[in-house]
Structures are given as structure tokens and as C-alpha cells.
Scaffold this active site. Structure first.
Site, mmCIF file in Angstrom:
data_model
loop_
_atom_site.group_PDB
_atom_site.id
_atom_site.type_symbol
_atom_site.label_atom_id
_atom_site.label_comp_id
_atom_site.label_asym_id
_atom_site.label_seq_id
_atom_site.Cartn_x
_atom_site.Cartn_y
_atom_site.Cartn_z
ATOM 1 N N GLU A 134 50.013 -38.933 -58.985
ATOM 2 C CA GLU A 134 49.760 -38.729 -57.541
ATOM 3 C C GLU A 134 48.330 -39.206 -57.181
ATOM 4 O OE1 GLU A 134 51.733 -35.096 -55.758
ATOM 5 O OE2 GLU A 134 49.787 -34.684 -55.193
ATOM 6 N N ARG A 186 33.728 -53.198 -26.537
ATOM 7 C CA ARG A 186 33.098 -52.228 -25.619
ATOM 8 C C ARG A 186 31.881 -52.477 -25.489
ATOM 9 N NH1 ARG A 186 33.144 -48.187 -21.953
ATOM 10 N NH2 ARG A 186 31.724 -46.678 -22.270
ATOM 11 N N GLN A 216 22.288 -52.273 -34.101
ATOM 12 C CA GLN A 216 22.165 -52.065 -35.379
ATOM 13 C C GLN A 216 22.871 -50.709 -35.925
ATOM 14 O OE1 GLN A 216 18.491 -51.968 -37.629
ATOM 15 N NE2 GLN A 216 19.174 -53.962 -38.381
#
Ligand SMILES: Cc1cc2nc3c(=O)[nH]c(=O)nc-3n(C[C@H](O)[C@H](O)[C@H](O)COP(=O)(O)OP(=O)(O)OC[C@H]3O[C@@H](n4cnc5c(N)ncnc54)[C@H](O)[C@@H]3O)c2cc1C
Length: 387
Positions: free
Chosen positions: A241, A267, A278
Site C-alpha cells: 500500500e 493568465r 519569478q
């Protein structure tokens, strides 16, 4: 280490992504019928039985191939809860039958568990025994040619829809590592009942509830491994798991990382794409570095599992790295979308789905304890009172 996947595994990965994008679309609300339909469909694709041996109808994948399949499922299936349910079934419930079942048990259950006909759940956690898994209150007492189970399990993934329950119970309370035994209990067995489905903050597509045992009699033929080997079986399933299940998160993270890069390219603010700032681009690079580093740790652990050279440290480090990276990547993806990030969408969804990943499969704090113990840095595990 060679991290390249074989051409066959790459091909399988692409096929799983296409299948998941086409067939495993997220329902508006959890619906048992739809969940079963998608489960059967995933079964036909070999996903719910990917590492069941071919002799029992599975795909016979090793841990690296299984991780690649889970990563593809996480990438293609926007419902990370569904991918989580598939992985919990396969690694915590089916693999114990593969690795510890008798020939008769394997023939009886594996074909249907691998084909998508049966869904399995794994029950260890109890209200008073979460991280402290050796102190279970669910008792298994001798009853003729079997055992009688009495107790209460909680947070059991898949239990509202499960056909088969892999149950840990105390046959020797206080017996430490050798005090637990694993049972396979079929749904409908008198004395077994399942509570109401929980509402969760994340992984909403994965049904979870409490499970009750009240004088539930299970024959000897449904004991997995020997009496007293429950903790060893549990440890083994957790290795699977902590490695392969978490690959689904790698896929989900990559999906959100890709769409985040697209978003900051498109955008515009202050007359330029925000990705040119940056502070934005560095955040994207940090997301990428965390994802990539977690991915390498996970595939390293999977390689160890496939080769039989695994230890306790590799899966624990992979689990910590992937879950922490997923939470941070979710936070960053929300932040980079501005207000859009807090609307219903894949960024906030990843964040909600990632939060439980620091808790299940043994919390990250417990993983750190385990690694520290392997380094000789904290007290040894409680020993059994005998043996
Ligand atoms: C989405 C999800 C799915 C799950 N699915 C299943 C399932 O299918 N089957 C199942 O049996 N269980 C399942 N669980 C339960 C899960 O295994 C437990 O929640 C987990 O083991 C932690 O137990 P707990 O919640 O009782 O927390 P607790 O053990 O009460 O821990 C609370 C906090 O204390 C910390 N803590 C406890 N002990 C120590 C220690 N010694 N050192 C340092 N810190 C410590 C923990 O790290 C944690 O931060 C699931 C949980 C979630 C969230």
C-alpha cells in the site's frame, strides 16, 4: 538504478490513461450503482486485479508495473477517491490473499476479486486502536471448527460496497506481534454489519464506514495464514500500500501540475502572463521538484518490492514523500489560481484528497518512527509476552 519502464508497461500506462479519461468520469455525487459499474469496467481492463497472478485470472504485474498502472489511473481518473478505492482493494485486501492464501482460498476468491465482480475491504483500525495496531479489541475466540468475531472497526474503505472483508482480530490479546490473526469474512455472514457511509473532506468518491462484528462465526478455512500471523500479513500488505497505492497520487499531482503550468502561461496580469513573474515560476519549479523527487522514491521502493530486496525504510520514505508533496502541490496549485483556486475544481480537490494521505497507511509520524527504529534511534517495538 534504471527507472525506464518497458515499452509494454508504457503502452499499458497510455491505455489506462485513455480508459480512465473515457470511462471513469467523476459523478456529481456518490452513487453505489455507478460505483459498481465503473468498478466492473476497471475490472475488465485488468486494473482491480493487476498484480493477481495470471493463474488466478489476474494480469500478473510486479510492483513496478502495478505502480505504473496506478499512476496512470490517478492521472486519467479525476475521481482520486475511486482510484484510491481500487488501490485499497488491491493492495490491502487482495495482496494478502495472493501472498498468504492457501491454494483453495486463492481459487475461491482471487478470480472474482481480480475481475471486478467482488470488492474487498481491509479492517484493522478501531476506535481505540488507530496507530497502535497491535492493541486491537476485536476478539476472535474459538468456536467449534472456527472462530467467533466480536468487535468494532472504523474508517474502513470500501466497506459500504464490499463483498469480502479482510479482518484483523486479536486471538491472543496482549500477545503483541503474535497476538493477531487475519480472517476473510464474506458479506452477508450473520453477525457482520456495516454502518452509515461517512462524509469525508477528501476522497469523496471512495465509500467508507464502520464495520461491526457481533458473534460473527468464521470457519477455520477462512483464516488467512496461520493463527498469530496477522501482524506479519498486515505489515506485508502495508508495504504494497505505501508503495503502489501512493502512485495514484503521483498521477493526480502530474495532472494538476500540467494544468497549473497551462494556467500560469495563459493568465495575464500587469500585461504579461503570470508565469513570467519569478515568484510564480519558482513556485511551479518547486512543485515539479517535489513531484519528481517523490516519484523517484516511490519507484525505488517499488523496484525493491518487485525484486524482493525491499525493507521497511523504502516504502515508508515513499509514503511520506508522496503524501507531503501532494499536500504542498495542492496548496501551491490553489495559490497560483488565485480566487479560482478556491472554487470547486481540481486544485482544491487535490488538496482535499491529499490531506488524508498523511494519515492512512500509518500516519507520517508513525512512518518516521518506523524509519527511526530501523536506524536504531528509538525504542524497539513492544515485544510479545511470549514466543
Ligand atoms: C481516507 C482514509 C482511509 C482509511 N482506510 C482504512 C481502511 O480501509 N481500513 C482501516 O483499517 N483503516 C483505515 N483508515 C484508518 C487509518 O489507518 C487510521 O486513521 C490511521 O492508522 C491513524 O489512526 P487514528 O486515525 O486513530 O489516529 P491516532 O492513532 O489517534 O493518531 C492521532 C495523531 O497522533 C499521532 N501519533 C499517534 N501515535 C504516535 C506515536 N507513537 N508517535 C508519534 N505520533 C503519534 C498520529 O501520527 C496522529 O497525528 C483510513 C483512514 C483514512 C483517513
Amino acid at each position: 538504478m534504471d527507472f525506464d519502464l518497458s515499452p509494454e508497461t508504457e503502452e499499458m500506462r497510455d491505455m489506462v490513461v485513455r480508459f480512465a479519461q473515457r470511462e471513469l468520469t467523476t459523478p456529481a455525487e456518490f452513487d453505489t450503482e455507478d460505483f459498481r459499474r465503473r468498478w466492473r469496467s476497471a475490472g475488465q481492463q485488468g486494473l482491480v486485479g493487476s498484480c493477481v497472478p495470471r493463474a488466478y485470472g489476474g494480469s500478473g504485474l510486479d510492483a513496478v508495473e502495478a505502480a505504473a498502472t496506478m499512476e496512470a489511473l490517478g492521472f486519467g481518473c479525476e475521481d482520486t477517491g475511486f482510484a484510491f478505492s481500487v488501490a485499497a482493494h488491491l493492495f490491502a485486501a487482495v495482496m494478502p490473499v495472493v501472498e498468504f492464501g492457501t491454494e483453495e482460498q486463492k481459487k475461491r476468491w482471487l478470480p472474482a476479486l481480480g475481475s471486478g465482480e467482488l470488492i474487498a475491504a481491509h479492517c484493522i483500525t478501531e476506535p481505540e486502536a488507530g496507530s497502535d495496531t497491535l492493541r486491537l479489541r476485536t476478539r476472535a475466540t474459538r468456536d467449534g471448527a472456527g472462530y467467533r468475531l466480536d468487535g468494532h472497526k472504523c474508517f474502513t474503505t470500501n466497506s459500504p460496497v464490499a463483498d469480502l472483508f479482510i479482518v484483523q482480530a486479536a486471538t491472543d490479546p496482549g500477545g503483541g506481534f503474535f497476538g493477531l490473526t487475519t480472517f476473510v469474512v464474506e458479506a452477508g455472514t450473520p453477525g457482520l454489519s456495516v454502518g452509515q457511509r461517512y462524509d469525508k473532506v477528501g476522497l469523496r468518491g471512495s465509500p467508507m464506514a464502520d464495520v461491526y462484528f457481533d458473534g460473527c462465526v468464521v470457519p477455520d478455512t477462512q483464516v488467512l495464514g496461520a493463527e498469530g500471523s496477522g501482524a506479519a500479513i498486515f505489515s506485508c500488505s502495508m508495504k504494497w500500500e505505501r508503495t503502489c497505492l501512493f502512485a495514484a497520487y503521483l498521477g493526480a499531482m502530474k495532472r494538476v501540475l500540467d494544468s497549473t503550468v497551462a494556467h500560469v502561461r495563459e493568465r495575464e496580469q500587469f500585461g504579461t502572463p503570470i508565469g513570467a513573474f519569478q515568484a510564480v515560476s519558482h513556485r511551479v519549479v518547486d512543485m515539479m521538484a517535489r513531484h519528481e523527487a517523490a516519484r523517484l522514491l516511490l519507484y525505488k521502493a517499488a523496484r525493491g518490492l518487485a525484486d524482493g530486496t525491499d525493507d521497511e525504510i523504502g516504502p515508508a520514505l515513499a509514503k511520506i514523500a508522496v503524501s507531503e508533496a501532494a499536500v504542498q502541490l495542492g496548496l501551491d496549485a490553489v495559490q497560483l489560481r488565485g480566487a479560482l483556486g478556491v472554487l470547486d475544481g481540481e486544485a482544491e480537490c487535490l488538496l482535499r484528497d491529499a490531506l488524508p494521505a498523511r494519515i492512512f497507511s500509518g500516519t507520517n509520524e508513525i512512518q518516521k518512527n518506523n524509519v527511526a527504529r530501523a536506524l536504531g534511534l528509538n525504542p524497539p517495538r513492544r515485544s510479545a509476552k511470549r514466543r
